[in-house]
Design a protein around this motif. Structure first.
Motif, mmCIF file in Angstrom:
data_model
loop_
_atom_site.group_PDB
_atom_site.id
_atom_site.type_symbol
_atom_site.label_atom_id
_atom_site.label_comp_id
_atom_site.label_asym_id
_atom_site.label_seq_id
_atom_site.Cartn_x
_atom_site.Cartn_y
_atom_site.Cartn_z
ATOM 1 N N CYS A 150 0.854 -0.885 0.139
ATOM 2 C CA CYS A 150 -0.052 0.077 0.078
ATOM 3 C C CYS A 150 0.640 1.265 0.000
ATOM 4 C CB CYS A 150 -0.931 -0.190 1.612
ATOM 5 S SG CYS A 150 -0.319 -0.487 2.612
ATOM 6 N N GLN A 153 -5.733 -2.536 -3.246
ATOM 7 C CA GLN A 153 -6.513 -1.198 -3.649
ATOM 8 C C GLN A 153 -6.386 0.116 -2.695
ATOM 9 O OE1 GLN A 153 -8.875 -0.991 -6.447
ATOM 10 N NE2 GLN A 153 -6.862 -2.114 -7.167
ATOM 11 N N ARG A 154 -5.900 -0.014 -1.765
ATOM 12 C CA ARG A 154 -5.311 0.791 -0.795
ATOM 13 C C ARG A 154 -4.403 1.550 -0.380
ATOM 14 N NH1 ARG A 154 -5.792 -3.957 2.426
ATOM 15 N NH2 ARG A 154 -3.932 -3.583 3.559
ATOM 16 N N LYS A 163 -1.498 4.217 0.694
ATOM 17 C CA LYS A 163 -1.150 5.201 1.566
ATOM 18 C C LYS A 163 -0.473 5.798 0.960
ATOM 19 C CE LYS A 163 -3.236 2.187 5.073
ATOM 20 N NZ LYS A 163 -3.665 1.933 6.092
ATOM 21 N N TYR A 188 -7.941 6.617 -4.903
ATOM 22 C CA TYR A 188 -7.086 6.770 -3.962
ATOM 23 C C TYR A 188 -7.057 7.810 -3.400
ATOM 24 C CZ TYR A 188 -4.980 2.464 -6.101
ATOM 25 O OH TYR A 188 -4.915 1.115 -6.660
ATOM 26 N N HIS A 245 -7.748 7.396 0.293
ATOM 27 C CA HIS A 245 -7.205 6.659 1.197
ATOM 28 C C HIS A 245 -5.298 6.723 1.210
ATOM 29 C CE1 HIS A 245 -9.448 2.469 1.038
ATOM 30 N NE2 HIS A 245 -9.838 3.338 -0.695
#
Length: 479
Positions: free
Chosen positions: A210, A234-235, A237, A258, A261
């Motif tokens: 991520c 799918q996140r 950061k 995103y 996120h």
């Protein structure tokens, strides 16, 4: 009466984590109790060099190895350092400095010794590698099979020609590291292997990834956009792209997938970033903590339909640009917008925050004016920031507010930035004086560093300025 000596060791350790090495060194010399409590903090994060002043010898390091959790090994260390076992080691960084290449022990350690060192430390979770002798295939096999909690891989620097192939193969060796969360690629002259990364994603590898930082020669806009689209977690950061262009497809994926996120976004060294893109990201990425972008126009901030959504922002790096046809009140709106970032700790507003990257924006933008920080003695800070009383009976106050708005607002709007620790401002067209310095040290009580020239301070006041900063514990640096 209870004293500081009666605090639990756990509290002392929390305190120690916030102290610098210099302060920790003073603490361990206070008394035996402080020594036993703070010595673990002193040794938990160590940088080891050879042939340097106050270098740590292998015997001394071995005696305290049980306290080490993070260590930085330079490329000049001898074999003795690679025989030490650190039972609590979690982070290993191998670094190369420019002067290291002149030392007689440069890259003296043999590959098999590094493999053995890796095998003796299965507790390692994070690896940052910046040395020209890329580890062998056996090293990466150890990473894959024995570092069970491996979560962070950082590959940087210049590599020798005969080990380039190893870098291309290394991803094959770490594909099965299911806990990998962070991947950084900053290898000179070797493009980011986007195709191999996408193949890994197709095979179900790195489900927890991520955080991604990419530098050096990168892949095409289309390939980078595919990498972001295929990211298993799918996140995303954290994302950083340096020394290349942020293409429309990649930007579209970042914004479309995103924004909800992203906590860290570093695109300040990219080309292709427009002011409107910067404004969109500051508005829509509501979880941002760290944001670095090339520039943003005063116009785009002042005329935006929505305010910035990133109220958790702690670090902001960007150049705020004024244009000749800007309206007078717009600058005040910019000051007001930034004043809402109550968690801000670092504010970097200089023209060229990244040395050597003066080509990332056009000269037309680079040499325009930025925000003026001069305090206006006749103005009311509350009125400038929009917090004042709008009662029509306060005609004098309204007059001052109007005058201040026409001049664009000023520094006193930022009295709400009570957590600000670092301010870096552009001094090319600023003439800040003692009044501004006094205001900063009075309102920003935790301020620790100011970078910029106070050109309005002349003669004897120069010494008074430095005395002020010294008394307040503020480091003053000039560009």
């Amino acid at each position: 009466m209870p004293t500081i000596l009666d605090l639990p060791d756990e509290v002392h350790l929390l305190i120690g984590e916030q102290l610098s090495s210099k302060v920790l060194y003073s603490c361990v010399r206070v008394c035996r109790s402080f020594y036993s409590v703070y010595i673990p903090c002193f040794w938990s994060d160590i940088r080891v060099k050879q042939y340097k002043c106050n270098s740590i010898g292998p015997d001394q390091l071995r005696a305290n190895a049980h306290l080490v959790e993070t260590i930085n090994y330079s490329s000049t260390l001898t074999n003795d350092y690679y025989t030490i076992v650190y039972p609590r080691l979690q982070t290993i960084t191998t670094s190369t400095y420019f002067t290291d290449r002149k030392e007689p022990t440069f890259l003296q350690v043999q590959p098999h010794q590094k493999v053995q060192f890796a095998r003796l430390h299965p507790t390692i979770r994070k690896l940052s590698f910046d040395q020209p002798d890329c580890p062998s295939r056996e090293f990466w096999e150890v990473v894959e099979t024995e570092w069970k909690d491996f979560e962070s891989l950082d590959l940087s620097g210049v590599v020798l020609e005969d080990v380039v192939d190893v870098f291309w193969r290394l991803l094959e060796q770490v594909k099965k590291s299911e806990g990998l969360r962070y991947l950084k690629w900053d290898v000179t002259d070797i493009p980011f292997p986007s195709r191999m990364v996408m193949d890994a994603f197709k095979e179900g590898c790195w489900p927890e990834l991520c955080e991604v930082d990419i530098a050096g020669p990168t892949s095409s806009d289309q390939d980078l956009a595919k990498v972001l689209r295929m990211l298993p977690s799918q996140r995303l950061k954290r994302f950083g792209l340096m020394r290349d262009e942020l293409g429309p497809l990649t930007y579209g994926r970042l914004r479309g997938l995103y924004c909800g996120h992203l906590q860290e976004l570093k695109i300040g060294r990219c080309t292709g970033i427009t002011s409107s893109m910067t404004q969109e990201l500051l508005t829509e990425c509501v979880h941002l903590v760290y944001f670095d972008a090339p520039h943003i126009f005063v116009r785009d901030i002042a005329t935006a339909l929505k305010p910035w959504g990133c109220l958790r922002l702690e670090i902001l790096v960007t150049f705020i640009v004024k244009q000749k046809d800007d309206e007078g009140e717009w600058e005040g709106k910019v000051f007001k917008q930034i004043s809402k970032l109550g968690r801000l700790q670092t504010l970097d507003l200089q023209r060229f925050p990244h040395p050597g990257d003066k080509t990332i924006r056009s000269s037309e933008i680079s040499y325009l004016q930025t925000l003026g920080f001069r305090l206006s003695p006749s103005s009311n800070p509350e009125d400038i920031c929009g917090y004042g009383n709008n009662d029509n009976t306060s005609s004098n106050s309204n007059s001052n507010s109007s005058s201040s708005s026409s001049s664009g607002g000023h520094l006193s709007c930022w009295s709400s930035l009570v957590q600000l620790r670092v301010l870096i401002f552009d001094d090319d067209q600023q003439t800040l004086g003692m009044e501004e310095a006094l205001w900063m040290t009075e309102h920003w009580r935790v301020l620790r560093c100011i970078c910029g020239d106070f050109k309005g301070v002349k003669g004897d006041n120069v010494n008074k300025l430095e005395q002020l900063f010294s008394k307040k514990g503020v480091l003053h640096l000039k560009h």
